[in-house]
Design an enzyme around this catalytic site. Sequence first.
Site, short mmCIF file in Angstrom:
data_model
loop_
_atom_site.label_atom_id
_atom_site.label_comp_id
_atom_site.label_asym_id
_atom_site.label_seq_id
_atom_site.Cartn_x
_atom_site.Cartn_y
_atom_site.Cartn_z
N LYS A 32 0.84 -1.20 0.00
CA LYS A 32 0.00 0.00 0.00
C LYS A 32 0.87 1.25 0.00
O LYS A 32 1.74 1.41 0.85
CB LYS A 32 -0.91 0.02 1.23
CG LYS A 32 -1.80 1.27 1.29
CD LYS A 32 -2.89 1.13 2.35
CE LYS A 32 -2.49 1.67 3.70
NZ LYS A 32 -2.54 3.15 3.76
N ASP A 59 -3.51 4.27 -2.08
CA ASP A 59 -4.48 4.72 -1.06
C ASP A 59 -4.48 6.25 -1.01
O ASP A 59 -3.89 6.84 -0.12
CB ASP A 59 -4.08 4.12 0.29
CG ASP A 59 -5.11 4.39 1.37
OD1 ASP A 59 -6.28 4.71 1.04
OD2 ASP A 59 -4.75 4.29 2.56
N LYS A 61 -7.47 8.08 -1.24
CA LYS A 61 -8.76 8.53 -0.68
C LYS A 61 -9.29 9.77 -1.40
O LYS A 61 -9.53 10.82 -0.79
CB LYS A 61 -8.63 8.79 0.83
CG LYS A 61 -8.27 7.52 1.62
CD LYS A 61 -8.38 7.76 3.11
CE LYS A 61 -8.07 6.51 3.91
NZ LYS A 61 -6.66 6.11 3.87
N ASP A 64 -13.83 14.63 -4.18
CA ASP A 64 -14.00 15.94 -4.83
C ASP A 64 -15.27 15.85 -5.65
O ASP A 64 -16.02 14.86 -5.55
CB ASP A 64 -12.76 16.24 -5.71
CG ASP A 64 -12.49 17.74 -5.82
OD1 ASP A 64 -13.46 18.51 -6.10
OD2 ASP A 64 -11.33 18.16 -5.65
N THR A 118 -12.02 5.83 10.57
CA THR A 118 -12.14 5.26 11.92
C THR A 118 -11.66 6.23 12.98
O THR A 118 -11.82 5.98 14.17
CB THR A 118 -11.34 3.95 12.03
OG1 THR A 118 -10.05 4.16 11.46
CG2 THR A 118 -12.04 2.82 11.32
N ARG A 209 3.09 -1.31 10.79
CA ARG A 209 4.18 -1.35 11.78
C ARG A 209 4.51 -2.73 12.33
O ARG A 209 5.70 -3.01 12.58
CB ARG A 209 3.86 -0.37 12.91
CG ARG A 209 3.99 1.08 12.44
CD ARG A 209 3.27 2.03 13.33
NE ARG A 209 1.82 1.88 13.22
CZ ARG A 209 0.94 2.60 13.90
NH1 ARG A 209 1.36 3.51 14.74
NH2 ARG A 209 -0.35 2.42 13.72
O1 C5P Z 1 0.98 0.39 11.06
P1 C5P Z 1 -0.44 -0.05 10.93
O2 C5P Z 1 -0.59 -1.54 10.78
O3 C5P Z 1 -1.34 0.53 11.98
O4 C5P Z 1 -0.87 0.59 9.52
C1 C5P Z 1 -2.17 0.47 9.05
C2 C5P Z 1 -2.31 1.21 7.77
O5 C5P Z 1 -3.69 1.27 7.43
C3 C5P Z 1 -1.84 2.65 7.81
O6 C5P Z 1 -1.35 2.98 6.50
C4 C5P Z 1 -3.08 3.42 8.12
O7 C5P Z 1 -3.05 4.74 7.63
C5 C5P Z 1 -4.13 2.61 7.38
N1 C5P Z 1 -5.47 2.76 7.91
C6 C5P Z 1 -5.83 2.50 9.23
N2 C5P Z 1 -7.09 2.62 9.66
C7 C5P Z 1 -8.03 3.00 8.80
C8 C5P Z 1 -7.72 3.26 7.48
C9 C5P Z 1 -6.42 3.13 7.05
O8 C5P Z 1 -4.98 2.15 10.03
N3 C5P Z 1 -9.27 3.08 9.22
#
Ligand code: C5P
Length: 232
Positions: A32, A59, A61, A64, A118, A209
């Site tokens: 992503k 991604d 998003k 517009d 979220t 992460r």
């Molecule tokens: O590091 P982590 O596993 O939390 O990363 C999750 C990824 O998914 C990040 O790129 C974050 O921006 C994205 N994301 C999220 N929650 C959402 C939408 C996207 O954590 N509701």
Amino acid sequence: MKHELIVALDVPSAREAAAAVARIGDAVSFYKVGLELFLADGPETLRMLRGEGRRVFLDLKLHDIPRTVERAVGSCLRYAPDLLTIHAQGSVAMVQGAARAVREAGAATKILAVTLLTSLDRSDLDLLGVARGVEEEVLALGRMAVGAGAHGLVCSPREVGALRAALGPDAILVTPGVRPAGGDVGDQKRVTTPGDAIRAGSTHLVVGRPILGAPDPRAAALAIRAEMDAAL
Ligand code: C5P
């Protein structure tokens, strides 16, 4: 439907993205690219991923007026992303425009709609004048978006079960907020394990992460994939 693990390349440069992909090796083929990396080094990163035969979740998003989003989706298609995000809150005509751009280009890109971020809670919905509850709002936006031509949704682990029940077996449901059993949750509040997300109906899991920050990212990715496979 095939289940996929997607690694969120939440890094600031193409150089760091390439290093992360090299460490993960053959354990993951789907990545992503979000706004941070795209705005810094998007074209270079996407060429790198494509050149290595990786799949891409772009991604951005998009949100517009319909014509602008339709044309922006057209521009994104030069990178041939496998998945591309828009905001469901742009409503029917905007989602239709995004879907039309893909269809008319004959592209294989799948459009995913984000329902409610979220990061929003009840007090935000009050400020925005949304009377429905969070889950009700997510379901309404999700149904609208898929009805208007989106191929799927991005959704939290908390919502995926209700969305799968509402949308049937074909919708792509991409779920972030996933943490391996016993892992550090970081700033994610509503987390679930890979196995639970798959059992609830997710088709794709996005993990950042727990993989990128692991001492051995390849091993961390393989462990998550094993947990996903065991749930099927
Ligand atoms: O590091 P982590 O596993 O939390 O990363 C999750 C990824 O998914 C990040 O790129 C974050 O921006 C994205 N994301 C999220 N929650 C959402 C939408 C996207 O954590 N509701």
